[in-house]
Design a protein around this motif. Structure first.
Motif, PDB file in Angstrom:
ATOM      1  N   GLY A   1       5.871  15.866  24.374  1.00 53.90           N
ATOM      2  CA  GLY A   1       6.057  16.823  25.296  1.00 53.90           C
ATOM      3  C   GLY A   1       6.547  18.091  24.814  1.00 53.90           C
ATOM      4  N   PHE A   2       7.520  18.928  25.281  1.00 50.38           N
ATOM      5  CA  PHE A   2       8.094  20.151  24.625  1.00 50.38           C
ATOM      6  C   PHE A   2       9.523  20.485  25.141  1.00 50.38           C
ATOM      7  CE2 PHE A   2       8.234  23.306  28.058  1.00 50.38           C
ATOM      8  CZ  PHE A   2       7.598  22.416  29.164  1.00 50.38           C
ATOM      9  N   VAL A   3       9.992  21.051  24.336  1.00 47.69           N
ATOM     10  CA  VAL A   3      11.790  21.314  24.599  1.00 47.69           C
ATOM     11  C   VAL A   3      11.780  22.856  25.224  1.00 47.69           C
ATOM     12  CG1 VAL A   3      13.668  21.837  23.656  1.00 47.69           C
ATOM     13  CG2 VAL A   3      12.214  20.075  22.573  1.00 47.69           C
ATOM     14  N   LEU A   4      12.442  23.080  26.456  1.00 49.04           N
ATOM     15  CA  LEU A   4      12.435  24.139  26.938  1.00 49.04           C
ATOM     16  C   LEU A   4      13.203  25.149  26.170  1.00 49.04           C
ATOM     17  CD1 LEU A   4      13.143  22.854  30.629  1.00 49.04           C
ATOM     18  CD2 LEU A   4      11.314  24.556  29.976  1.00 49.04           C
ATOM     19  N   PRO A   5      12.790  26.565  26.311  1.00 47.21           N
ATOM     20  CA  PRO A   5      13.731  27.379  25.556  1.00 47.21           C
ATOM     21  C   PRO A   5      15.257  27.688  25.963  1.00 47.21           C
ATOM     22  CG  PRO A   5      12.296  28.433  27.100  1.00 47.21           C
ATOM     23  CD  PRO A   5      11.798  26.949  27.196  1.00 47.21           C
ATOM     24  N   HIS A   6      16.131  27.895  24.873  1.00 52.97           N
ATOM     25  CA  HIS A   6      17.402  28.034  25.113  1.00 52.97           C
ATOM     26  C   HIS A   6      17.758  29.140  24.075  1.00 52.97           C
ATOM     27  CE1 HIS A   6      21.726  26.659  24.957  1.00 52.97           C
ATOM     28  NE2 HIS A   6      21.544  25.905  25.887  1.00 52.97           N
ATOM     29  N   ALA A   7      17.926  30.149  24.441  1.00 54.80           N
ATOM     30  CA  ALA A   7      18.385  31.301  23.561  1.00 54.80           C
ATOM     31  C   ALA A   7      19.474  31.043  22.518  1.00 54.80           C
ATOM     32  CB  ALA A   7      18.204  32.687  24.256  1.00 54.80           C
ATOM     33  N   PRO A   8      20.545  30.705  23.283  1.00 60.12           N
ATOM     34  CA  PRO A   8      21.749  30.488  22.294  1.00 60.12           C
ATOM     35  C   PRO A   8      21.414  29.401  21.171  1.00 60.12           C
ATOM     36  CG  PRO A   8      22.506  30.539  24.652  1.00 60.12           C
ATOM     37  CD  PRO A   8      20.889  30.438  24.368  1.00 60.12           C
ATOM     38  N   ARG A   9      20.723  28.288  21.659  1.00 55.94           N
ATOM     39  CA  ARG A   9      20.397  27.306  20.538  1.00 55.94           C
ATOM     40  C   ARG A   9      19.566  27.805  19.565  1.00 55.94           C
ATOM     41  NH1 ARG A   9      17.006  23.357  23.462  1.00 55.94           N
ATOM     42  NH2 ARG A   9      15.584  24.950  22.951  1.00 55.94           N
ATOM     43  N   ASP A  10      18.546  28.357  20.041  1.00 53.93           N
ATOM     44  CA  ASP A  10      17.309  28.699  19.466  1.00 53.93           C
ATOM     45  C   ASP A  10      17.524  29.927  18.424  1.00 53.93           C
ATOM     46  OD1 ASP A  10      16.299  26.756  20.492  1.00 53.93           O
ATOM     47  OD2 ASP A  10      15.053  28.093  22.155  1.00 53.93           O
ATOM     48  N   SER A  11      18.311  30.990  18.845  1.00 54.93           N
ATOM     49  CA  SER A  11      18.380  32.047  18.025  1.00 54.93           C
ATOM     50  C   SER A  11      19.794  32.860  18.192  1.00 54.93           C
ATOM     51  CB  SER A  11      17.153  33.171  18.575  1.00 54.93           C
ATOM     52  OG  SER A  11      17.333  33.261  20.045  1.00 54.93           O
ATOM     53  N   ARG A  12      20.782  32.153  18.640  1.00 50.47           N
ATOM     54  CA  ARG A  12      22.150  32.818  18.762  1.00 50.47           C
ATOM     55  C   ARG A  12      21.975  34.066  19.486  1.00 50.47           C
ATOM     56  NH1 ARG A  12      26.350  32.544  13.847  1.00 50.47           N
ATOM     57  NH2 ARG A  12      26.819  30.165  14.229  1.00 50.47           N
ATOM     58  N   GLU A  13      21.120  34.095  20.621  1.00 49.28           N
ATOM     59  CA  GLU A  13      21.382  35.181  21.468  1.00 49.28           C
ATOM     60  C   GLU A  13      21.619  34.653  23.044  1.00 49.28           C
ATOM     61  OE1 GLU A  13      17.070  36.842  21.677  1.00 49.28           O
ATOM     62  OE2 GLU A  13      17.219  36.851  19.377  1.00 49.28           O
ATOM     63  N   PHE A  14      22.468  35.685  23.642  1.00 49.78           N
ATOM     64  CA  PHE A  14      23.365  35.180  24.827  1.00 49.78           C
ATOM     65  C   PHE A  14      22.743  36.354  25.791  1.00 49.78           C
ATOM     66  CE2 PHE A  14      25.470  33.981  20.936  1.00 49.78           C
ATOM     67  CZ  PHE A  14      25.702  32.704  21.341  1.00 49.78           C
ATOM     68  N   ALA A  15      21.328  36.342  25.801  1.00 48.05           N
ATOM     69  CA  ALA A  15      20.785  37.552  26.952  1.00 48.05           C
ATOM     70  C   ALA A  15      21.123  36.898  28.470  1.00 48.05           C
ATOM     71  CB  ALA A  15      19.297  37.455  26.874  1.00 48.05           C
ATOM     72  N   GLY A  16      21.686  35.917  28.774  1.00 47.42           N
ATOM     73  CA  GLY A  16      21.708  35.229  29.942  1.00 47.42           C
ATOM     74  C   GLY A  16      23.075  35.473  30.516  1.00 47.42           C
ATOM     75  N   THR A  17      23.940  36.134  29.699  1.00 51.45           N
ATOM     76  CA  THR A  17      25.473  36.516  30.264  1.00 51.45           C
ATOM     77  C   THR A  17      25.274  38.039  30.592  1.00 51.45           C
ATOM     78  OG1 THR A  17      26.314  37.250  28.117  1.00 51.45           O
ATOM     79  CG2 THR A  17      26.490  35.113  28.412  1.00 51.45           C
ATOM     80  N   LYS A  18      26.453  38.386  31.518  1.00 49.86           N
ATOM     81  CA  LYS A  18      26.350  39.711  31.856  1.00 49.86           C
ATOM     82  C   LYS A  18      26.156  40.713  30.985  1.00 49.86           C
ATOM     83  CE  LYS A  18      28.228  38.892  36.383  1.00 49.86           C
ATOM     84  NZ  LYS A  18      29.413  37.804  36.610  1.00 49.86           N
ATOM     85  N   ASN A  19      27.021  40.379  29.783  1.00 47.79           N
ATOM     86  CA  ASN A  19      27.058  41.403  28.834  1.00 47.79           C
ATOM     87  C   ASN A  19      26.280  41.355  27.380  1.00 47.79           C
ATOM     88  OD1 ASN A  19      28.393  39.385  27.704  1.00 47.79           O
ATOM     89  ND2 ASN A  19      30.338  40.535  28.248  1.00 47.79           N
ATOM     90  N   GLY A  20      25.441  40.131  27.636  1.00 48.76           N
ATOM     91  CA  GLY A  20      24.705  39.910  26.584  1.00 48.76           C
ATOM     92  C   GLY A  20      25.277  39.343  25.321  1.00 48.76           C
ATOM     93  N   LYS A  21      26.425  38.736  25.452  1.00 48.50           N
ATOM     94  CA  LYS A  21      27.236  38.484  24.460  1.00 48.50           C
ATOM     95  C   LYS A  21      27.822  36.856  24.822  1.00 48.50           C
ATOM     96  CE  LYS A  21      28.007  42.149  21.905  1.00 48.50           C
ATOM     97  NZ  LYS A  21      27.452  42.159  20.470  1.00 48.50           N
ATOM     98  N   ALA A  22      28.143  36.041  23.843  1.00 48.63           N
ATOM     99  CA  ALA A  22      28.817  34.812  24.435  1.00 48.63           C
ATOM    100  C   ALA A  22      30.392  35.345  24.386  1.00 48.63           C
ATOM    101  CB  ALA A  22      28.717  33.973  23.006  1.00 48.63           C
ATOM    102  N   ASN A  23      30.839  34.893  25.877  1.00 51.72           N
ATOM    103  CA  ASN A  23      31.976  35.110  26.235  1.00 51.72           C
ATOM    104  C   ASN A  23      33.027  34.250  25.973  1.00 51.72           C
ATOM    105  OD1 ASN A  23      31.837  37.764  27.433  1.00 51.72           O
ATOM    106  ND2 ASN A  23      30.109  36.765  28.551  1.00 51.72           N
ATOM    107  N   PHE A  24      34.262  34.885  25.294  1.00 52.62           N
ATOM    108  CA  PHE A  24      35.572  33.896  25.190  1.00 52.62           C
ATOM    109  C   PHE A  24      36.237  34.346  26.559  1.00 52.62           C
ATOM    110  CE2 PHE A  24      35.163  34.957  20.739  1.00 52.62           C
ATOM    111  CZ  PHE A  24      35.696  33.540  20.102  1.00 52.62           C
TER     112      PHE A  24
END
Ligand SMILES: Nc1nc2c(c(=O)[nH]1)N[C@H]1C(S)=C(S)[C@@H](COP(=O)(O)OP(=O)(O)OC[C@H]3O[C@@H](n4cnc5c(=O)[nH]c(N)nc54)[C@H](O)[C@@H]3O)O[C@H]1N2
Ligand SMILES: Nc1nc2c(c(=O)[nH]1)N[C@H]1C(S)=C(S)[C@@H](COP(=O)(O)OP(=O)(O)OC[C@H]3O[C@@H](n4cnc5c(=O)[nH]c(N)nc54)[C@H](O)[C@@H]3O)O[C@H]1N2
Ligand code: SF4
Ligand SMILES: [Mo]
Length: 768
Positions: A616-639
């Motif tokens: 099969g295939f693996v679904l995309p996951h930006a933080p895992r695949d490219s250390r990108e956090f586009a899914g958060t409100k500010n585009g960063k990983a949040n403390f």
């Protein structure tokens, strides 16, 4: 037809208590899985079935969501890629026992209501649709067409679509889940509660804020590559047994394992791998290098303390602990977080965790020294009032050391049901994001409602208050799995109509609305033949891998319909032919459903081709695949800066968790043996520390009522046998679902609304 199962779970005579084990699996595991298989399926079917379990050409294990090895990660499937509990899950579904019309003619509802969950489940597979007409005492056969007509008529008769509730359990395939949410949204509501609301909802809520995606960020290969694995609030030896092989492999490469748990769970202590000779005959592999026997609900304080230590060591020797580069380039909120944990209240940490400070320091040191850390967790973290901030604290610690988006590191909420993650991806959620809803709308040219629907707890409230009148469940056992059993049963009984699409009999079939239907369906293991030929379905595991599952056994009865067929025929009865959605085509050929999934569900492009690749295939996951956090409100990983909170338990009371024995799958009771904890032939037990028993004036072997206290209300379950057990002080444990009557409906986790099944204040009372 039945074994000598107990009529009541009050097993005061038969119950045996022995010493808890400090190791898991090995010969007993192999023997039990074969015995249960042969007992339910006979020898030939057992061999045939287990050979196909978790193999590329076979079916996905209907047990938990643990992933299979993937060739592209350089990993190989073994000939027997399953565990004891996977074999039990299969035996339970592929059983030769049957519940047909004569069974329902013989047993009235009131006599069935007297039986235990174990007895109900052991009767076998449902074979034909049955109806309970208003005022009737027995279920009776009904044709499929008449059943769909009945549901459609009741749905059309409602004052509005929001008066109906559509539950999903996590075994439903991606194809069925996608069509089910389409049916429900075409009908006009987002009332799509699911088992996840009681399960990993807190993980999703926390991770969506911290990393921007509510799923785990590691693969199986990452686990094998990690140098430190922290397993918090999870009992993999029972609930994700193949995870033990992964931990063993990681250890063989030098990894260390830390277990954080109020209970010394056998699987975490030592593992005898049944797949190799050493495991079967030898002493096995010691798993946990450190065992932190934490108090229930103490994890938020624990991870704040770790964060505090990491920061203080960094201050003492700048540049040695924190991943400054990552923190600066990819995260937000570090300063506020650092300020919060710098002034840590150690006294509160001591009370919350019950751990010696030097243990916390040692574990923090391991985290500081590790280059590749993975954090795994399950229900021990998600089912608490402070579950969401607790999981955010794990994120904080992971972010401090940059442990996301690099090989061998990451966050790993370990999912429960085999396709619970896939169901979410396919749109089973009462608050699906706008992007998904608008794509659904334009794909099918139908109006899609935007108002959020009810989750599980809110659905119960709505039924209780008469705001919801029709309840339909795609799998699961709502009556038994939910909190506050008495209240929930009343809520279900208040409905005009309850409908269950099920493989086996369960409590929810006898806790019915004014009328009720049971619609029997094909299981994972069974061949699914439609007009367009033999079909397969697809599922997503806990690590976002999507692959096919193809049933191979002859169906339990010729009258069964697949979940997909049930949804499509119900839709046609409800909406008539000629609407925008080609329901009849979808039923005939599941490729046509997958074409739509490809266009609606993000990450599923070219779905039909990609699920046909070998793994099969693996679904995309930006933080895992490219250390990108586009899914958060500010585009960063949040403390995040969280208040240090923990459950406060009044004197003379205990904090109770409800958990799984080794011989059940949620509300499905396979048998009465919790081998690793030394319990045989019974389930009505409460585990309490011997010193707490002494101070409360009780003794091992006595019976007690468990009384929960919440906001001035009391809830009671009767006559549990007390077992003196090495749990953390002040804590107690009893099995789910026997203890669900103690969990107050309104006692929920902040933000995720998940019932607090792992922290209920109780007192013990001598039964009268
Ligand atoms: N055989 C089998 N497999 C299953 C299931 C099953 O019922 N049977 N259920 C499936 C499902 S749906 C799910 S969600 C998963 C559940 O998998 P688990 O989460 O492993 O299941 P539980 O039995 O609820 O165990 C919770 C664990 O967390 C610990 N714990 C409880 N409270 C706390 C706490 O406050 N802090 C810490 N650190 N630990 C705590 C408990 O002692 C226990 O070891 O398993 C899945 N797999
Ligand atoms: N107190 C307490 N309560 C809890 C928990 C806890 O730890 N403590 N855990 C919570 C968690 S994590 C979860 S996930 C929920 C589980 O809640 P549910 O998912 O609602 O419950 P299950 O017991 O998994 O559902 C079992 C039923 O599913 C049906 N079934 C099995 N296979 C299939 C299939 O292929 N198709 C269909 N249509 N039906 C099928 C069978 O009829 C079986 O009786 O319970 C929650 N409740
Ligand atoms: S670990 Fe889970 S998925 Fe794998 S065989 Fe066991 S129960 Fe099935
Ligand atoms: Mo779950």
């Amino acid at each position: 037809m039945t074994r000598n199962a107990p009529k009541h779970d009050i097993d005061e005579n038969g119950l045996e208590v022995g010493k808890p084990k400090d190791w898991a699996a090995g010969i007993p595991g192999v023997a039990v899985s074969l015995f249960r298989g042969v007992e339910q399926m006979g020898t030939g079917r057992t061999v045939k079935t287990l050979r196909l379990l978790n193999q590329r050409e076979g079916f996905d294990c209907p047990g938990c969501a643990w992933p299979e090895p993937r060739a592209e990660d350089g990993e190989h499937r073994k000939l027997a890629e399953f565990c004891e509990n996977g074999a039990k899950a299969v035996a339970e579904e592929a059983t030769k026992r049957r519940v047909g019309p004569e069974f329902f003619a013989e047993h009235s509802i009131s006599s069935l209501a007297e039986k235990t969950d174990y007895w109900l489940g052991q009767q076998g597979r449902l074979t034909e649709p049955v109806v309970l007409r208003e005022g009737a005492t027995h279920y009776e056969p009904i044709s499929w067409d008449a059943a769909f007509e009945l549901i459609a008529e009741r749905l059309r008769g409602l004052a509005g679509p929001d008066e109906a509730v559509f539950y999903t359990s996590g075994r439903t395939s991606n194809e069925a889940a996608f069509l089910y949410q389409l049916l429900v949204r075409s009908f006009g509501t987002n009332n799509l509660p699911d088992c996840s609301n009681m399960c990993h909802e807190s993980s999703g809520a926390a991770l969506a804020e911290t990393t921007g995606i509510g799923k785990g960020s590691v693969s199986l290969a990452d686990i094998h590559r990690a140098d430190l694995i922290v397993v918090v609030g999870q009992n993999p030896g029972t609930n994700h047994p193949r995870m033990l092989s992964a931990l063993e492999e990681a250890k063989a490469h030098g990894a260390k394992v830390v277990a954080v748990n109020p209970l010394p769970e056998a699987g975490l202590m030592r593992f005898k791998n049944p797949q190799n000779v050493r495991g079967v005959v030898g002493k096995g592999t010691p798993l946990a290098d450190e065992f932190a026997q934490i108090r229930l609900g103490g994890d938020l304080a624990f991870f704040q303390a770790i964060g505090h230590l990491l920061l203080s060591w960094e201050e003492a020797a700048p540049g040695t602990v924190l991943d400054r580069e990552f923190i600066e380039s990819s995260t937000h909120g570090f300063a506020d977080y650092a300020e919060r944990v710098r002034e840590l209240d150690w006294h509160a940490v001591d009370t919350a965790t019950g751990l010696p400070r030097e243990d916390i320091v040692r574990i923090a040191r391991m985290i500081a020294d590790s280059e590749r850390t993975i954090y795994c967790w399950a229900m021990g973290l998600t089912q608490h009032k402070h579950a969401v901030p607790t999981i955010k604290e794990i994120s904080n610690v992971a972010l401090l050391r940059g442990m996301i988006g690099k090989p061998g590191a990451g966050l790993c909420p370990v999912r429960g049901h085999s396709n619970v993650q896939g169901d979410r991806t396919m749109g089973i959620w009462e608050k699906m994001p706008e992007k998904f809803l608008s794509r659904l709308e334009s794909e099918f040219g139908i109006p899609v409602p935007r108002k959020h629907g009810w989750d599980t707890v809110d659905s119960i409230r709505a039924m209780r208050d008469g705001r919801a009148k029709v309840f339909l469940a795609m799998g699961g056992n709502f009556a038994a799995a939910t909190p506050d059993s008495e209240l929930t049963e009343h809520a279900l009984r208040s409905c005009e109509l309850t409908v269950h699409v099920s493989t086996k009999l369960n409590r929810s079939h006898v806790v019915h609305g004014k009328s009720a239907l049971i619609l029997p369906t094909l299981g994972r293991t069974e061949r699914d033949v439609q007009g367009g030929g033999e079909q397969f379905v697809t599922v997503e595991d806990s690590m976002s891998a999507v692959h096919t599952s193809r049933g191979r056994l002859k169906p339990a009865s010729e009258h069964l319909l697949s979940e997909v067929a049930i949804i499509c025929r119900l839709a046609r009865a409800l909406f008539g032919a000629g609407r925008a959605v080609p329901w009849a085509d979808f039923e005939r050929d599941y490729d046509l459903i997958r074409e739509r999934i490809a266009r609606v569900v993000p990450g599923c492009d070219d779905y039909n081709a990609r699920v046909r690749q070998p793994d099969g295939f693996v679904l995309p996951h930006a933080p895992r695949d490219s250390r990108e956090f586009a899914g958060t409100k500010n585009g960063k990983a949040n403390f995040s800066a969280n208040k240090l909170e923990f459950p406060e338990v009044p004197a003379g009371r205990l904090l109770l968790q409800t958990l799984r024995s080794h011989d059940q799958y949620n509300t499905t009771i396979y048998g009465l043996s919790d081998r690793y904890r030394g319990i045989e032939d019974g389930r009505r037990v409460v585990f309490v520390h011997p010193d707490d028993l002494a101070s409360l004036g009780f003794a091992d072997g006595e019976l007690a009522d468990l009384v929960s206290e919440w906001n001035g209300d009391e809830r009671r379950v009767h006559r549990f046998r007390i077992v003196a057990y090495p749990t953390a002080r002040g804590c107690a444990a009893a099995y789910f679902p026997e203890a669900n009557g103690l969990v107050p409906l309104d006692s929920v986790a902040e933000t995720s609304n998940t019932p607090t099944s792992k922290s209920i204040i109780i007192r013990l009372e001598a039964p009268n």
